[in-house]
Structures are given as structure tokens and as C-alpha cells.
Design an enzyme around this catalytic site. Structure first.
Site, PDB file in Angstrom:
ATOM      1  N   CYS A 143      64.133  13.458  65.352  1.00 37.30           N
ATOM      2  CA  CYS A 143      63.745  13.682  64.013  1.00 37.30           C
ATOM      3  C   CYS A 143      64.601  14.718  63.590  1.00 37.30           C
ATOM      4  O   CYS A 143      65.116  15.847  64.305  1.00 37.30           O
ATOM      5  CB  CYS A 143      62.163  14.081  63.850  1.00 37.30           C
ATOM      6  SG  CYS A 143      61.662  14.710  62.286  1.00 37.30           S
ATOM      7  N   CYS A 188      60.787  29.281  50.239  1.00 36.51           N
ATOM      8  CA  CYS A 188      61.234  27.782  50.126  1.00 36.51           C
ATOM      9  C   CYS A 188      60.507  27.162  51.296  1.00 36.51           C
ATOM     10  O   CYS A 188      60.464  27.644  52.462  1.00 36.51           O
ATOM     11  CB  CYS A 188      62.872  27.464  50.405  1.00 36.51           C
ATOM     12  SG  CYS A 188      63.154  25.743  50.310  1.00 36.51           S
ATOM     13  N   CYS A 228      69.569  30.679  53.638  1.00 37.58           N
ATOM     14  CA  CYS A 228      68.293  30.189  53.392  1.00 37.58           C
ATOM     15  C   CYS A 228      67.858  30.708  52.237  1.00 37.58           C
ATOM     16  O   CYS A 228      67.820  32.022  51.696  1.00 37.58           O
ATOM     17  CB  CYS A 228      67.542  30.851  54.783  1.00 37.58           C
ATOM     18  SG  CYS A 228      65.803  30.454  54.564  1.00 37.58           S
ATOM     19  N   CYS A 257      60.210  17.627  69.084  1.00 38.77           N
ATOM     20  CA  CYS A 257      60.787  16.818  67.901  1.00 38.77           C
ATOM     21  C   CYS A 257      61.579  15.706  67.934  1.00 38.77           C
ATOM     22  O   CYS A 257      61.749  14.934  66.963  1.00 38.77           O
ATOM     23  CB  CYS A 257      62.070  18.045  67.418  1.00 38.77           C
ATOM     24  SG  CYS A 257      61.438  19.491  66.819  1.00 38.77           S
ATOM     25  N   CYS A 300      64.024  18.250  58.778  1.00 40.33           N
ATOM     26  CA  CYS A 300      63.861  19.294  58.372  1.00 40.33           C
ATOM     27  C   CYS A 300      65.461  19.902  58.086  1.00 40.33           C
ATOM     28  O   CYS A 300      65.879  20.307  57.033  1.00 40.33           O
ATOM     29  CB  CYS A 300      63.336  20.332  59.318  1.00 40.33           C
ATOM     30  SG  CYS A 300      64.218  20.236  60.953  1.00 40.33           S
ATOM     31  N   ASP A 354      53.850  40.032  62.380  1.00 39.02           N
ATOM     32  CA  ASP A 354      55.239  39.932  62.113  1.00 39.02           C
ATOM     33  C   ASP A 354      55.784  41.210  61.493  1.00 39.02           C
ATOM     34  O   ASP A 354      56.598  40.960  60.840  1.00 39.02           O
ATOM     35  CB  ASP A 354      55.040  38.620  60.679  1.00 39.02           C
ATOM     36  CG  ASP A 354      55.666  38.997  59.687  1.00 39.02           C
ATOM     37  OD1 ASP A 354      56.523  39.596  59.498  1.00 39.02           O
ATOM     38  OD2 ASP A 354      55.291  38.299  58.881  1.00 39.02           O
TER      39      ASP A 354
END
Length: 380
Positions: free
Chosen positions: A223, A273, A246, A220, A226, A166
Site C-alpha cells: 500500500c 493536515c 509537510c 503496510c 498515504c 510528546d
């Protein structure tokens, strides 16, 4: 915390394109005749090194590449200017490693053991799950280096590699989807049917052409848990994240003041978070990864906010210097603690906030004054 999440064309058209490319051979370069056996040797070595998943895809440009440019043009990356540099490399792995043919995608689960409680009550600060450990860049990096060396050792003469955890210009979530590690959910994070969405990703790029694994497709369905769980509404549409809203961006990447209108929604989160991740129904399959058991520091899950505000800088380095929390820096971390105290602190934290309101660091002092005003609003 990686922010390579960008708006996409929606799940099914992309998934269908990936399946068609693999089935037709359009995305597959000529492979070594013994490539399948070599691929399994590499996969076995990755699992020996402690990775929980290892899968393969081509080095072809990600399908979502064009959407990155739009996301950047809309300013949704906030002040993360590094995302806007060398966009052409982010949208084509072959420009990162000339001659690249294959990406070896690995994943580590940071799921928690059964009985783990998300969040905490009272005047304590909550840290995102992935950060409750020694810095994954270090221990994943060591293993990726070893995996890259193994690929060069068993590969054809002249095989070259390059690895990232990353840290490089790679749209790794889409590439992990294309390799079949998981699928990109509506919260723009990767979701695995085997591990839930608690995943850390890394990759080895190589010039060795190896057969790709089958891609995953989006699961998904209807749904939207999130999206509904996000405290600040940062998931502005399915598969679209506005990083400026965010909490992970606000408490980690943002170096200046946190926008006043967003501070109440931060609650007691002091680094990152997990709300959009924690509600994903695929987490019923989540398991604790082997490496996270080795490097985890569960005591970082919730900590007394007043004590954290009173830490001096050497104390901050001693406590967090080898963890991802160090990325927030001393000033930014104390800023976060002030906001959390304003949201959840009791009257006992007032003396510490009053001292912080006189701090030589103007960022800390301003947020401490806001927290004191917040306490008054709450009748404390």
C-alpha cells in the site's frame, strides 16, 4: 504536533531485529520475579485513567537512532532546531533517565465517530483532527503524572520515573512499535490494528525492570495510499518524511513566510493536515477514544475563514488559547488563513484581505497580498 519521524532501514529488517531481541533476551534486562503481575496492575491503572492502550518495552536505544543523525544532517527538520539539540538523549532513553530499564508506552485514540466527514467545502478552514480538542498536553499530562506516581508507589524502593507527552527527547513512535502499540507506517506515523493511525502517544520511563510486551511488525504491505495522498510530496520515500514540505510543519512549526510554491497545495488547511492519515486502510478499525469524547471540541473542525481573519489577538486567545491551535500563534494563524482564503475564498472575502494587506504585521500583510493576487488568478 510531534516530528520525531526519521528515515529508517525499512520495516522488515527492523521488525525482525526487534523480535529476535525480545525472543533471545538480548534487549531485556533482569526483571522483578513478580514483574508480570505488576505490569498488569500498571496496565489496568492506565486504562482506568482513560488511556486506550498501555504496553511495555525496554529502555534500550531505538534501532532507528542512527538514522536520526542523517535526517538532521540533510536538513529535513527545517527550522525545528530543537530536534537537533541533545541528539544523544533522543537516541538513548537511559541518558534521559539514568538507570532507566522500562518504558510504559500509552496511547489515546482521536478517531472520529462513524459518519464524520473529513475536510469541508467553501470558504471554511480545516483543522487537523487532533487539534479539535483541548490541548492534549494538559489532560494527557495530568494522567501520565498520576500513572508515574502509581509506578513509584507499587515499585521497589527507590523506583524513579519520568513522563512525557510528546515533549521530551524520546523517539516515541519507534518505542511504541517496539512495545506493540502499533507499527510505523510509510507516512512515518504509528498505525494500530485496533485504532487505525489516529493516535496520541505518551510514555513513562522508569528504573523498574518490567517484562516487555511483544513488538509489532510492519503491515503496510504494498500500500502507498498515504504517499499518493500527500498534497506536497512530503513523504519522499517509504518511511521517509521531509518536514520542510509537510503542511503540518508549514502551518504550525514554521514561523516565517510559507514558501510561495507550496501555498496552493495547502488548500483550506489552516492548522495541520490529515490527508496521509485519512486514507490509511487500517482506519476501518478506528474508534473514538474515551478521553477525546471528554475533551473534544468538534466545532473547531471547520470555521469561516473571513471571520477568522478578522479576529483580534484577544479573540484568538479566547477561541484557541486552550487548544493545540495556539501553537501557531496569532501571527502564524492569520498567515495560514490568508493562504486558505487565496486558495478557496470567494469575492466576499476580498474586503477582509484588503484590510489585512495593510496590516502592521508584515507576515500577515505579505500573505494577504498573495491571496488577493491568487483571487485575481482565479477570476474573482
Amino acid at each position: 504536533m510531534p516530528f520525531d519521524s526519521i528515515p529508517g532501514p525499512g520495516p522488515e529488517p527492523l521488525a525482525q531485529r526487534l523480535r529476535t531481541e525480545v525472543q533471545s533476551g538480548a534487549a531485556v534486562l533482569p526483571v522483578d520475579p513478580e514483574g508480570h503481575a505488576a505490569r498488569e496492575r500498571i496496565r489496568s491503572r492506565a486504562l482506568e485513567l482513560g488511556f486506550d492502550e498501555c504496553r511495555f518495552t525496554t529502555a534500550d536505544p531505538p534501532a532507528r537512532g542512527p538514522f536520526l543523525e542523517r535526517w538532521l544532517a540533510e536538513g529535513r527538520h527545517g527550522r525545528m532546531q530543537w530536534l537537533a539539540r541533545r541528539v544523544e538523549r533522543r537516541t538513548d532513553p537511559r541518558k534521559v533517565l539514568p538507570g532507566a530499564s522500562t518504558l510504559v508506552m500509552v496511547a489515546v485514540s482521536y478517531g472520529q465517530p462513524e459518519g464524520f466527514e473529513h475536510g469541508a467545502q467553501g470558504s471554511v478552514g480545516v483543522v487537523a483532527r487532533y487539534a479539535r480538542a483541548l490541548d492534549y498536553h494538559d489532560w494527557m499530562g495530568e494522567r501520565l503524572r498520576a500513572l508515574a506516581a502509581f509506578v513509584e508507589e507499587i515499585g521497589p524502593a527507590g523506583t524513579r520515573t519520568l513522563w512525557y507527552v510528546d515533549t521530551g527527547p524520546i523517539l516515541e513512535r519507534e518505542l511504541a512499535e517496539r512495545a506493540g502499540v502499533g507499527f510505523v507506517g510509510k507516512h512515518t506515523n504509528l498505525i494500530s490494528r485496533r485504532w487505525g493511525n489516529w493516535l496520541l502517544l505518551g510514555e513513562v520511563l522508569t528504573t523498574w525492570a518490567l517484562p516487555p510486551d511483544q513488538p509489532e511488525h510492519n503491515r503496510c504491505g504494498r500500500c502507498t495510499r498515504c504517499m499518493e495522498a500527500c498534497p506536497t510530496g512530503a513523504i519522499v520515500a517509504p518511511f521517509q518524511l521531509d518536514a520542510r514540505l509537510c503542511i503540518s510543519y508549514l502551518t504550525i512549526e514554521l514561523r516565517g513566510p510559507i514558501p510561495v510554491e507550496l501555498r496552493p497545495a495547502i488548500g483550506n488547511r489552516i492548522f495541520g493536515c490529515d490527508d496521509c492519515l485519512a486514507v490509511c486502510p487500517w482506519n476501518r478499525f478506528a474508534r473514538e477514544g474515551r478521553l477525546m469524547r471528554q475533551y473534544g471540541r468538534p466545532e473547531l473542525g471547520s470555521m469561516d475563514l473571513t471571520s477568522l481573519l478578522e479576529l483580534d489577538e484577544p479573540g484568538f486567545r479566547r477561541l484557541f488559547g486552550q487548544t493545540p491551535i495556539a501553537r501557531a500563534r496569532y501571527s502564524g494563524f492569520r498567515r495560514n488563513v490568508c493562504v486558505a482564503l487565496g486558495n478557496v475564498g470567494g469575492p466576499e472575502c476580498r474586503p477582509a484581505l484588503e484590510r489585512a494587506a495593510q496590516d502592521a504585521d508584515p507576515l500577515v500583510a505579505e500573505h494577504a497580498r498573495w491571496a488577493l493576487a491568487r483571487l485575481r488568478e482565479r477570476g474573482l
